[in-house]
Write a protein that holds these residues in place. Structure first.
Motif, short mmCIF file in Angstrom:
data_model
loop_
_atom_site.label_atom_id
_atom_site.label_comp_id
_atom_site.label_asym_id
_atom_site.label_seq_id
_atom_site.Cartn_x
_atom_site.Cartn_y
_atom_site.Cartn_z
N VAL A 13 0.45 -1.37 0.33
CA VAL A 13 0.24 0.38 -0.04
C VAL A 13 1.12 1.38 -0.04
CG1 VAL A 13 -1.73 1.46 1.50
CG2 VAL A 13 -1.53 -0.95 0.59
N GLU A 14 1.86 0.87 1.09
CA GLU A 14 2.61 2.42 0.41
C GLU A 14 3.28 2.90 -0.44
OE1 GLU A 14 5.13 5.77 2.21
OE2 GLU A 14 3.00 4.57 3.21
N ASN A 15 3.85 1.49 -1.53
CA ASN A 15 3.96 2.07 -2.50
C ASN A 15 3.34 2.41 -3.21
OD1 ASN A 15 6.41 0.87 -3.85
ND2 ASN A 15 5.11 0.53 -5.26
N HIS A 16 1.82 1.96 -3.47
CA HIS A 16 0.77 2.09 -4.21
C HIS A 16 0.81 3.84 -4.22
CE1 HIS A 16 -2.51 2.88 -6.26
NE2 HIS A 16 -2.95 3.24 -5.54
N ILE A 17 0.98 4.28 -2.56
CA ILE A 17 0.61 5.75 -2.04
C ILE A 17 2.37 6.82 -2.86
CG2 ILE A 17 0.37 7.30 -0.02
CD1 ILE A 17 -1.32 5.24 0.93
N SER A 18 2.90 6.14 -2.20
CA SER A 18 4.03 7.26 -2.81
C SER A 18 5.07 6.76 -3.66
CB SER A 18 4.94 6.88 -1.46
OG SER A 18 4.36 7.20 0.04
N GLY A 19 4.78 5.83 -4.45
CA GLY A 19 5.28 5.42 -5.70
C GLY A 19 7.16 5.22 -4.86
N SER A 77 5.31 -5.03 -8.73
CA SER A 77 3.77 -6.89 -8.60
C SER A 77 2.50 -5.70 -9.63
CB SER A 77 3.33 -6.99 -7.67
OG SER A 77 2.55 -6.10 -6.27
N SER A 78 1.77 -7.62 -9.96
CA SER A 78 0.77 -7.21 -10.88
C SER A 78 -0.76 -7.33 -9.51
CB SER A 78 1.07 -8.10 -11.84
OG SER A 78 0.29 -9.86 -10.63
N LEU A 79 -1.55 -6.68 -9.99
CA LEU A 79 -2.77 -6.55 -9.08
C LEU A 79 -3.20 -7.99 -8.96
CD1 LEU A 79 -5.08 -3.23 -11.03
CD2 LEU A 79 -2.69 -3.20 -8.95
N GLY A 80 -3.32 -8.44 -9.99
CA GLY A 80 -3.58 -10.51 -9.75
C GLY A 80 -2.54 -10.72 -8.06
N GLU A 81 -1.24 -10.38 -8.11
CA GLU A 81 -0.45 -10.97 -6.94
C GLU A 81 -0.80 -10.10 -6.29
OE1 GLU A 81 4.13 -11.74 -8.98
OE2 GLU A 81 3.58 -8.84 -8.55
N VAL A 82 -1.12 -9.19 -6.05
CA VAL A 82 -1.25 -8.44 -5.07
C VAL A 82 -2.48 -9.17 -4.21
CG1 VAL A 82 0.35 -6.47 -4.94
CG2 VAL A 82 -2.28 -5.97 -5.19
N GLU A 83 -3.54 -9.16 -4.65
CA GLU A 83 -4.89 -9.41 -4.74
C GLU A 83 -5.09 -10.96 -3.19
OE1 GLU A 83 -9.04 -10.18 -4.13
OE2 GLU A 83 -7.91 -8.34 -5.13
N LEU A 84 -4.14 -11.87 -3.12
CA LEU A 84 -3.75 -12.71 -2.13
C LEU A 84 -3.71 -11.97 -1.29
CD1 LEU A 84 -2.20 -15.59 -4.75
CD2 LEU A 84 -4.65 -15.93 -4.21
N SER A 102 -6.82 0.32 7.93
CA SER A 102 -6.94 1.24 8.26
C SER A 102 -5.48 0.89 6.30
CB SER A 102 -6.29 2.17 8.47
OG SER A 102 -4.69 2.74 8.46
N ILE A 103 -4.98 0.05 6.50
CA ILE A 103 -4.29 -0.64 5.49
C ILE A 103 -5.46 -1.55 4.87
CG2 ILE A 103 -2.78 -2.07 5.00
CD1 ILE A 103 -1.30 -2.23 7.45
N LEU A 104 -6.57 -1.46 4.80
CA LEU A 104 -7.42 -2.43 3.98
C LEU A 104 -8.33 -1.44 3.28
CD1 LEU A 104 -8.81 -5.75 5.57
CD2 LEU A 104 -7.88 -5.62 3.08
N ILE A 105 -7.96 -0.60 3.91
CA ILE A 105 -9.02 0.59 3.30
C ILE A 105 -8.29 0.91 2.30
CG2 ILE A 105 -9.49 3.18 3.26
CD1 ILE A 105 -10.93 2.83 6.54
N GLU A 106 -6.96 1.36 2.19
CA GLU A 106 -6.21 1.76 1.56
C GLU A 106 -5.82 0.66 0.12
OE1 GLU A 106 -4.71 4.88 1.30
OE2 GLU A 106 -5.85 5.12 3.09
N PHE A 107 -6.04 -0.60 1.22
CA PHE A 107 -5.76 -1.69 -0.51
C PHE A 107 -6.95 -1.29 -1.70
CE2 PHE A 107 -3.39 -5.13 0.65
CZ PHE A 107 -2.46 -5.38 -0.75
N GLU A 108 -8.28 -1.37 -1.07
CA GLU A 108 -9.60 -1.37 -1.98
C GLU A 108 -9.12 0.14 -3.19
OE1 GLU A 108 -12.02 -3.76 -1.84
OE2 GLU A 108 -11.27 -4.04 -0.09
N LYS A 109 -8.74 0.60 -2.48
CA LYS A 109 -8.22 2.09 -3.51
C LYS A 109 -6.86 1.01 -4.82
CE LYS A 109 -8.41 5.33 -0.30
NZ LYS A 109 -7.51 6.07 0.46
N LEU A 110 -6.62 0.25 -4.89
CA LEU A 110 -5.54 -0.24 -5.31
C LEU A 110 -6.17 -1.39 -6.59
CD1 LEU A 110 -2.66 -1.52 -5.64
CD2 LEU A 110 -2.00 -1.80 -3.93
N VAL A 111 -6.48 -2.38 -5.31
CA VAL A 111 -6.63 -3.67 -6.12
C VAL A 111 -8.59 -3.80 -6.58
CG1 VAL A 111 -7.36 -5.98 -5.60
CG2 VAL A 111 -5.19 -4.70 -4.97
#
Length: 158
Positions: free
Chosen positions: A84-90, A107-114, A149-158
């Motif tokens: 999530v941090e990488n997605h937010i900050s690059g 990573s790909s979105l499919g990989e991080v879905e797990l 909190s992490i899951l809320i940010e994860f939902e924006k990513l995946v």
């Protein structure tokens, strides 16, 4: 954001050990494949039902110089914070989370879905994980708030 999650993701002995492993196996870049090469985390992600048999599901560092383990939930919380941090900050500035490096997670979105599905399982069934057996009620609630909190940010990513 990672600085808000650092105590839960990396502040415990197991979280710190996982952080050490991450810094050892990555130069500037980290992938899930690198984590899978140096641990047996993938066996749990491929079959989350393994987590239902006992509360102390240990992810071993079989391919590293550590020769030890972390609890599954500690590894997933830490990886989730990194993703999530990488997605937010690059990038992932681990110096803001008890580490010494800045890395980039690829990573790909499919990989991080797990990873996201595993984090959801931890949140929905904390009684099945040893981390929560060791927590006082206040610590348990704080850990679940960080996971949410992490899951809320994860939902924006995946």
């Amino acid at each position: 954001m990672i600085e808000n999650w650092k105590d839960i993701a990396f502040g415990s002995d197991f979280g710190g050990d996982f952080l050490d492993l991450i810094e050892q196996i990555s130069n500037d870049e980290l992938t899930l494949e690198m984590v899978y090469t140096h641990t047996d985390l993938k066996k749990y992600l491929d079959n989350l039902n393994l987590l239902d048999h006992k509360t102390d599901n240990n992810v071993t560092f079989a391919s590293s110089g550590f020769g030890q383990y972390v609890h599954f939930e500690d590894a997933i919380i830490a990886l989730s914070a990194i993703i999530v941090e990488n997605h937010i900050s690059g990038k992932v500035d681990l110096t803001k989370a008890y580490g010494n490096k800045i890395i980039y997670f690829k990573s790909s979105l499919g990989e991080v879905e797990l990873i996201k599905l595993a984090l959801k399982k931890i949140k929905s069934q904390p009684e099945k994980f040893v981390l929560f057996e060791m927590c006082l009620d206040e610590e348990r609630d704080e850990t679940l708030q960080v996971i949410n909190s992490i899951l809320i940010e994860f939902e924006k990513l995946v």
